[in-house]
Design a protein around this motif. Structure first.
Motif, short mmCIF file in Angstrom:
data_model
loop_
_atom_site.label_atom_id
_atom_site.label_comp_id
_atom_site.label_asym_id
_atom_site.label_seq_id
_atom_site.Cartn_x
_atom_site.Cartn_y
_atom_site.Cartn_z
N GLY A 123 0.84 -1.19 0.00
CA GLY A 123 0.00 0.00 0.00
C GLY A 123 0.88 1.23 0.00
N PRO A 124 0.27 2.41 0.08
CA PRO A 124 1.01 3.66 -0.03
C PRO A 124 2.13 3.86 0.99
CG PRO A 124 -1.35 4.03 -0.13
CD PRO A 124 -1.16 2.60 0.22
N GLU A 125 2.05 3.22 2.13
CA GLU A 125 3.09 3.40 3.13
C GLU A 125 4.22 2.40 3.04
OE1 GLU A 125 0.43 5.00 6.09
OE2 GLU A 125 0.38 5.92 4.10
N LYS A 126 4.14 1.53 2.07
CA LYS A 126 5.12 0.45 1.96
C LYS A 126 6.16 0.76 0.90
CE LYS A 126 2.99 -2.23 4.89
NZ LYS A 126 3.18 -3.54 5.40
N ARG A 127 7.32 0.15 1.08
CA ARG A 127 8.42 0.25 0.11
C ARG A 127 8.90 -1.16 -0.17
NH1 ARG A 127 13.40 3.91 1.66
NH2 ARG A 127 12.03 5.55 0.90
N VAL A 128 9.14 -1.47 -1.45
CA VAL A 128 9.56 -2.80 -1.86
C VAL A 128 10.91 -2.68 -2.56
CG1 VAL A 128 9.00 -4.81 -3.28
CG2 VAL A 128 7.16 -3.49 -2.23
N LEU A 129 11.85 -3.55 -2.19
CA LEU A 129 13.15 -3.62 -2.85
C LEU A 129 13.14 -4.81 -3.80
CD1 LEU A 129 16.14 -2.81 -3.21
CD2 LEU A 129 16.65 -4.37 -1.32
N VAL A 130 13.55 -4.57 -5.05
CA VAL A 130 13.65 -5.64 -6.05
C VAL A 130 15.11 -5.73 -6.48
CG1 VAL A 130 12.84 -6.51 -8.27
CG2 VAL A 130 11.30 -5.16 -6.82
N PRO A 131 15.88 -6.64 -5.87
CA PRO A 131 17.30 -6.75 -6.24
C PRO A 131 17.46 -7.38 -7.61
CG PRO A 131 16.73 -8.36 -4.54
CD PRO A 131 15.50 -7.52 -4.79
N GLY A 142 14.28 -0.64 -7.35
CA GLY A 142 15.03 -1.71 -7.99
C GLY A 142 16.51 -1.45 -7.83
N SER A 143 17.30 -2.49 -7.82
CA SER A 143 18.75 -2.34 -7.86
C SER A 143 19.26 -3.21 -9.01
CB SER A 143 19.39 -2.76 -6.53
OG SER A 143 19.22 -4.13 -6.29
N GLU A 144 20.20 -2.65 -9.75
CA GLU A 144 20.66 -3.29 -10.97
C GLU A 144 22.11 -2.89 -11.23
OE1 GLU A 144 21.40 -5.21 -14.24
OE2 GLU A 144 19.55 -5.58 -13.15
#
Length: 105
Positions: free
Chosen positions: A36-44, A64-66
């Motif tokens: 939701g709006p308060e969340k942060r997702v990391l996609v390595p 994302g990290s790349e």
């Protein structure tokens, strides 16, 4: 693998691992993430995965990290997004459009 190997693969378009749709397991289980709006997702190792836009549609901020900057730029280009480029830390480049960001380097 050496970084130059991956840079060369992206430069030559040899990205057979790239899926044209969000990962099926992610789609099936995304509700478990309670995004939701308060969340942060990391996609390595994000490359230009469509998982990034799929996750962003939940309202969460997606990071994302790349390794390869061209992969990150391709993501924004293919989604019709204009990314703002910055260099927050030496050796890294950040591309951001709205709540989507990919750090490359």
């Amino acid at each position: 693998m050496e970084p130059d190997f991956w840079r060369e693969r992206w430069a030559q378009g040899q990205t057979g691992w790239h899926e044209s749709a969000p990962n099926a397991s992610l789609v099936a289980h995304v509700e478990m993430l309670e995004l939701g709006p308060e969340k942060r997702v990391l996609v390595p190792l994000s490359g230009k995965t469509t998982d990034l836009s799929f996750l962003e549609k939940s309202g969460a901020e997606v990071i994302g990290s790349e390794l390869v900057e061209v992969a990150a730029q391709q993501f924004f280009d293919e989604h019709g997004l204009v990314a703002v480029r910055s260099t927050p830390k030496e050796g890294l480049v950040s591309l951001r459009a709205g709540r989507l960001e990919i750090s490359a380097g």
